[in-house]
Design a protein around this motif. Structure first.
Motif, PDB file in Angstrom:
ATOM      1  N   ASN B  17      47.527  45.915 -17.091  1.00 32.54           N
ATOM      2  CA  ASN B  17      47.061  45.944 -15.709  1.00 32.54           C
ATOM      3  C   ASN B  17      46.502  47.295 -15.315  1.00 32.54           C
ATOM      4  OD1 ASN B  17      47.703  43.320 -15.411  1.00 32.54           O
ATOM      5  ND2 ASN B  17      49.174  43.587 -13.764  1.00 32.54           N
ATOM      6  N   GLY B  18      46.738  48.294 -16.155  1.00 30.06           N
ATOM      7  CA  GLY B  18      46.111  49.588 -15.913  1.00 30.06           C
ATOM      8  C   GLY B  18      46.996  50.694 -15.368  1.00 30.06           C
ATOM      9  N   LYS B  19      48.308  50.591 -15.583  1.00 32.16           N
ATOM     10  CA  LYS B  19      49.197  51.657 -15.076  1.00 32.16           C
ATOM     11  C   LYS B  19      48.867  53.005 -15.686  1.00 32.16           C
ATOM     12  CE  LYS B  19      53.190  50.128 -16.398  1.00 32.16           C
ATOM     13  NZ  LYS B  19      52.684  49.039 -17.206  1.00 32.16           N
ATOM     14  N   SER B  20      48.776  53.012 -17.020  1.00 29.45           N
ATOM     15  CA  SER B  20      48.545  54.282 -17.705  1.00 29.45           C
ATOM     16  C   SER B  20      47.167  54.846 -17.357  1.00 29.45           C
ATOM     17  CB  SER B  20      48.662  54.121 -19.217  1.00 29.45           C
ATOM     18  OG  SER B  20      49.903  53.540 -19.531  1.00 29.45           O
ATOM     19  N   THR B  21      46.202  53.953 -17.197  1.00 29.44           N
ATOM     20  CA  THR B  21      44.868  54.409 -16.820  1.00 29.44           C
ATOM     21  C   THR B  21      44.906  55.022 -15.433  1.00 29.44           C
ATOM     22  OG1 THR B  21      43.878  52.648 -18.138  1.00 29.44           O
ATOM     23  CG2 THR B  21      42.469  53.694 -16.503  1.00 29.44           C
ATOM     24  N   LEU B  22      45.637  54.393 -14.540  1.00 28.86           N
ATOM     25  CA  LEU B  22      45.726  54.898 -13.179  1.00 28.86           C
ATOM     26  C   LEU B  22      46.354  56.288 -13.150  1.00 28.86           C
ATOM     27  CD1 LEU B  22      46.595  52.889 -10.032  1.00 28.86           C
ATOM     28  CD2 LEU B  22      47.663  55.075 -10.378  1.00 28.86           C
ATOM     29  N   LEU B  23      47.450  56.437 -13.849  1.00 27.19           N
ATOM     30  CA  LEU B  23      48.119  57.734 -13.847  1.00 27.19           C
ATOM     31  C   LEU B  23      47.272  58.777 -14.566  1.00 27.19           C
ATOM     32  CD1 LEU B  23      50.479  59.448 -13.036  1.00 27.19           C
ATOM     33  CD2 LEU B  23      51.729  58.655 -15.032  1.00 27.19           C
ATOM     34  N   GLY B  24      46.683  58.382 -15.672  1.00 26.42           N
ATOM     35  CA  GLY B  24      45.828  59.306 -16.413  1.00 26.42           C
ATOM     36  C   GLY B  24      44.666  59.777 -15.541  1.00 26.42           C
ATOM     37  N   LYS B  25      44.083  58.837 -14.810  1.00 29.91           N
ATOM     38  CA  LYS B  25      42.958  59.196 -13.942  1.00 29.91           C
ATOM     39  C   LYS B  25      43.417  60.125 -12.815  1.00 29.91           C
ATOM     40  CE  LYS B  25      38.578  58.460 -12.967  1.00 29.91           C
ATOM     41  NZ  LYS B  25      37.496  58.776 -13.917  1.00 29.91           N
ATOM     42  N   LEU B  26      44.594  59.878 -12.291  1.00 30.74           N
ATOM     43  CA  LEU B  26      45.132  60.764 -11.252  1.00 30.74           C
ATOM     44  C   LEU B  26      45.316  62.176 -11.799  1.00 30.74           C
ATOM     45  CD1 LEU B  26      47.894  58.786  -9.306  1.00 30.74           C
ATOM     46  CD2 LEU B  26      45.794  59.744  -8.373  1.00 30.74           C
ATOM     47  N   LEU B  27      45.801  62.247 -13.021  1.00 32.61           N
ATOM     48  CA  LEU B  27      45.998  63.561 -13.637  1.00 32.61           C
ATOM     49  C   LEU B  27      44.659  64.288 -13.764  1.00 32.61           C
ATOM     50  CD1 LEU B  27      48.545  62.849 -16.530  1.00 32.61           C
ATOM     51  CD2 LEU B  27      48.990  64.041 -14.408  1.00 32.61           C
ATOM     52  N   LEU B  28      43.632  63.551 -14.145  1.00 31.30           N
ATOM     53  CA  LEU B  28      42.324  64.174 -14.305  1.00 31.30           C
ATOM     54  C   LEU B  28      41.739  64.584 -12.959  1.00 31.30           C
ATOM     55  CD1 LEU B  28      40.750  61.798 -16.978  1.00 31.30           C
ATOM     56  CD2 LEU B  28      41.251  64.225 -17.273  1.00 31.30           C
ATOM     57  N   LEU B  29      41.805  63.690 -11.982  1.00 28.81           N
ATOM     58  CA  LEU B  29      41.198  63.966 -10.691  1.00 28.81           C
ATOM     59  C   LEU B  29      41.876  65.110  -9.948  1.00 28.81           C
ATOM     60  CD1 LEU B  29      40.547  60.333  -9.348  1.00 28.81           C
ATOM     61  CD2 LEU B  29      38.844  61.968 -10.174  1.00 28.81           C
ATOM     62  N   THR B  30      43.178  65.245 -10.117  1.00 32.49           N
ATOM     63  CA  THR B  30      43.893  66.306  -9.392  1.00 32.49           C
ATOM     64  C   THR B  30      43.958  67.595 -10.191  1.00 32.49           C
ATOM     65  OG1 THR B  30      46.004  65.552 -10.274  1.00 32.49           O
ATOM     66  CG2 THR B  30      45.368  64.723  -8.103  1.00 32.49           C
ATOM     67  N   GLY B  31      43.418  67.564 -11.408  1.00 32.33           N
ATOM     68  CA  GLY B  31      43.472  68.763 -12.232  1.00 32.33           C
ATOM     69  C   GLY B  31      44.866  69.049 -12.766  1.00 32.33           C
ATOM     70  N   ALA B  32      45.712  68.042 -12.742  1.00 40.52           N
ATOM     71  CA  ALA B  32      47.092  68.268 -13.186  1.00 40.52           C
ATOM     72  C   ALA B  32      47.239  68.266 -14.691  1.00 40.52           C
ATOM     73  CB  ALA B  32      48.023  67.223 -12.570  1.00 40.52           C
ATOM     74  N   ALA B  33      46.242  67.725 -15.368  1.00 41.22           N
ATOM     75  CA  ALA B  33      46.338  67.733 -16.836  1.00 41.22           C
ATOM     76  C   ALA B  33      45.789  69.056 -17.327  1.00 41.22           C
ATOM     77  CB  ALA B  33      45.543  66.573 -17.421  1.00 41.22           C
ATOM     78  N   SER B  34      46.556  69.744 -18.143  1.00 44.56           N
ATOM     79  CA  SER B  34      46.084  71.021 -18.644  1.00 44.56           C
ATOM     80  C   SER B  34      44.957  70.792 -19.630  1.00 44.56           C
ATOM     81  CB  SER B  34      47.213  71.776 -19.338  1.00 44.56           C
ATOM     82  OG  SER B  34      47.597  71.069 -20.496  1.00 44.56           O
ATOM     83  N   LYS B  35      44.165  71.822 -19.834  1.00 50.39           N
ATOM     84  CA  LYS B  35      43.047  71.715 -20.759  1.00 50.39           C
ATOM     85  C   LYS B  35      43.537  71.274 -22.136  1.00 50.39           C
ATOM     86  CE  LYS B  35      39.048  74.272 -22.474  1.00 50.39           C
ATOM     87  NZ  LYS B  35      39.351  73.990 -23.885  1.00 50.39           N
TER      88      LYS B  35
END
Lengths: 104, 397, 265
Positions: B17-35
């Protein structure tokens, strides 16, 4: 029993020609009385095993950061080889040699 | 340096249903994922395009098969708050892992697909069951893949209606918010999307903050209860290790021990290894007790203004993992705070059609100190076992 | 730019103490791994809080002989100060291994040997979830089978403070008391408790170490942080993950997963 402490230069020579436990211990005893303060370990590009440990070495510096001696990295007891850095307790790594990106 | 309050939020929902995609996208959009994390995810792609879900799916097996195996946590720091998201597996077989991941959160993001042939299925319902049982105070429903149905408001409303109906059958008392999203494209995740002009509510991230901050009025007890975890020998004395579940422990407090009805008092109280006068709720303590009383692990020590409370028959709301079998009484046990208690009988008082939550009555093989979940949560929640496998979870009513 | 916030230490500490106490109650022979780093030292300090200012189990250093001399000094002085029961397990540096595998596999073998020799059934390890993606999936109590493998697909449930118990089909259980701590929380705790710290962590001549492996694998980073406050300030405004200075992490994550499944880290 010989209780006379040998000089650091002598113990370094012995260590270089034969880095066994006995010579490392003598080196360890000679260290406090000397002016040696810093160390820097040089490894070949990869420590792959016993051979490589034998091609690594340590440079010792005095409190003015002058280069003084070069000694092995390993201790050999019969057939077994291990790192010997615990014998350098009390010394600090020479950070003046580090560049951006760092070296150990 | 200020401490940010940490809010735990679980993402629940069926596989694909896209849970991981949703969280992954949030990480990218908020800059929370480190380089590094991004590069790392890109570096292990095994060909194909980059999916935001790769930021969460850490095991190469997961990326290859597009399947989350176990819970993953990721934190996003937003508007001065620390939001800790747990992404749990949606796959049927992994529901155990899902429970482990979800148990600590107060708020959930339920991801359901708007796509034809998907939607609010019976498997998806089980995820909601758990959220309700765990008394999550607030649920944000992300109706995902809205792009696949042409950003249709009708489809969104239809799913919304189904879910609201189901929640009312479960007697859900919390808040629920519905948001149309496309996790892959990012619509309505952080900002409102122009592609859903009919939607006027918040985007997911703001809704999550609001959900996490919703507090149900507390009905917690503040009378003294200490849960015993074990004992240690200190020089020649036995010290009991415990934790204050509610109230405040003090040097000299008179205590009643259950099970067993013994009376004692705190001869010496230690916190972090040093002598102390008092210890508040939540603290781990060591005690030396008067009158030679030796409470076993799992016992509860009650303060004198607190009525000792043990149960032989427990009324509980149960979530049963396996919806094909019944938990057989001759094999059943519960585990609470690492203590196992045998169960002689389970009778279902009320079950609900097409739902895994049942109101039940369990008869234990001996009296055990337990409380209503809303009064003393630590003493009111348990795991239900059938033999050695986890059959379900329960909260005491 | 993200700021890394601090978590509430009170809550974190109580959880860790609870985990340590539960381990002590459930397992017969426990050992704690100690690398003289800030994380494993913090864990020992938490054990002292949990158990009346003593560490009631032995502490093990898996030593390949090429750790930093500063770490060896730190080890000896803290051992004395806290009355630790120290076991030094020698691990050899293996042929045909390099970089990452070197630090991992040779330590795995030493660990296996010592666990069998001493019959330990639980090992306390100071990993944190925020260290690396794969660690994000760990549990507080994580069993290893008799081949030391980690069955990450089928982990036991861990809910509401209920943890895995000992059983015959496990070789040992890994206990992770500071799983939920972030790097900055460990520093905050170290500062609050005034714990001794390995001098390599503090900047001198413009460089410091963010994480400590052995002298072969670890590189320093440019920094002027001469105090813990300085370190914390630098951490608050960085996106570079902690183990970035350790060459091993630049290798494929797949290899790491294999190694985890094999058993050391």
């Amino acid at each position: 029993m010989n209780t006379r402490r040998i000089s650091l230069p002598d113990s370094v020579n012995r260590l270089t020609s034969r880095p066994d436990k006995k010579n490392w211990s003598s080196f360890r005893k000679a260290l406090p009385g000397s002016d040696i303060a810093y160390y820097h370990v040089v490894y070949p590009s990869r420590v792959n095993g016993i051979d490589d440990l034998e091609s690594a070495y340590i440079i010792l510096y005095d409190s003015k950061y002058d280069r003084r001696f070069r000694i092995p990295v390993y201790v050999k007891d019969g057939v077994r080889i291990n790192g010997a850095l615990s014998y350098l307790k009390g010394l600090s790594i020479n950070r003046r040699l580090m560049k951006h990106g760092g070296i150990t | 340096m200020r401490t940010s309050k940490k809010y735990r939020v679980t993402l629940i929902g069926e596989k694909d249903n896209g849970k991981s995609t949703l969280l992954g996208k949030l990480l990218l959009l908020t800059g929370a994922a480190s380089k590094e994390r991004i590069d790392d995810a890109k570096g292990n792609m095994f060909g194909g395009r980059f999916e935001p879900a790769f930021l969460l799916d850490n095991f190469s097996e997961e990326r290859q098969n597009g399947l989350t195996l176990d819970s993953t946590k990721a934190s996003i720091f937003y508007k001065d708050r620390s939001l800790e998201f747990t992404d749990v597996p949606g796959h049927e077989e992994l529901i155990k892992n899902m429970l482990s991941g979800a148990s600590e959160s107060k708020a959930a993001v339920f991801v359901v697909s708007a796509n034809k042939g998907e939607g609010f299925t019976s498997q998806a319902k089980r995820h909601l069951d758990v959220a309700v049982l765990l008394e999550m105070k607030s649920i944000v429903v992300a109706v995902n893949k809205i792009d696949a149905v042409g950003y249709s408001q009708d489809r969104f409303n239809s799913i919304r209606k189904d879910i609201l109906n189901y929640l009312s059958r479960l007697d859900f008392e919390g808040k629920v918010t519905f948001i149309p999203v496309s996790a892959y494209d990012g619509d309505n995740l952080v900002e409102r999307s122009k592609r859903t002009p009919w939607y006027h509510g918040m985007a997911v991230l703001d809704a999550v903050v609001r959900a996490a901050e919703t507090e149900k009025p507390q009905r917690r007890s503040n009378r003294l209860r200490i849960l015993v975890q074990g004992e240690v020998q200190n020089e020649k004395h036995t010290l009991f290790l415990g934790r204050v579940c509610s109230g405040r422990a003090s040097q000299g407090s008179r205590l009643s021990v259950e099970p067993g009805h013994d009376d004692t008092k705190i001869a010496a109280l230690f916190v972090d290894g040093s002598k102390a006068e008092h210890a508040n709720s939540g603290k781990n303590i060591s005690l030396s007790l008067g009158r030679g009383v030796r409470p076993k692990k799992g016992s509860v020590l009650y303060g004198d203004r607190c009525k000792p409370h043990t149960l032989l028959v427990v009324k509980a709301k149960l979530f049963i993992i396996d919806n094909t079998g019944m938990v057989r009484p001759d094999n059943a046990s519960i585990k609470i705070n690492n203590t196992t208690v045998g169960v002689n009988d389970i009778s279902i008082v009320k079950s609900r059609v097409d739902c895994n939550i049942a109101d039940a009555q369990l008869t234990l093989d001996k009296e055990y100190p337990m409380e209503r979940f809303e009064t003393v949560p630590e003493l009111g929640r348990f795991l239900l076992y059938s033999g050695r496998s986890l059959a379900g979870i329960g909260v005491v009513q | 730019m993200i700021t890394v916030p601090l978590q509430d230490l009170g809550e974190l500490e109580e959880r860790s103490i609870s985990v340590l106490r539960e381990a002590k109650m459930q397992f017969k022979r426990i050992v704690a791994l100690w690398s003289m780093g800030k994380d494993s030292t913090a864990v020992l300090s938490l054990a002292r809080k949990a158990f009346m200012k003593k560490v009631p189990f032995p502490v093990m250093h898996i030593d390949n002989g090429i750790d930093f001399p500063e770490s060896y000094s730190f080890r000896d002085s803290l051992m004395e100060k806290w009355g630790l029961e120290l076991i030094v397990a020698e691990s050899k540096i293996k042929k045909e291994l390099s970089g990452f595998s070197c630090c991992g596999a040779n330590k795995t073998d030493a660990l296996k040997k010592v666990l069998n020799e001493y019959g330990f059934d639980a090992v306390i390890v100071s990993i944190r979830r925020d260290e690396h993606g794969i660690r994000a999936k760990e549990r507080f109590f994580s069993p290893r089978d008799k081949y030391f493998k980690w069955n990450y697909k089928n982990q036991p449930e861990e809910l509401w403070g209920n943890y895995t118990s000992p059983s015959e089909d496990k070789s040992h259980v890994r206990v992770h008391p500071i799983l939920e701590w972030n790097e900055i929380d460990v520093w905050n705790y170290t500062k609050k408790e005034k714990l001794p710290i390995n001098p390599l962590y503090l900047a001198k001549d413009g460089f410091r170490y963010r994480s400590l492996g052995c002298t072969h694998c670890t590189v320093a980073m440019p920094s002027n942080a001469r105090t813990i406050d300085g370190i914390m300030a630098e951490l608050k405004s960085t996106k570079s993950e902690e183990r970035g200075g350790r060459q091993q992490d630049k290798e494929k994550a797949y290899a790491m997963e294999k190694l985890r499944a094999l058993g050391y880290m």
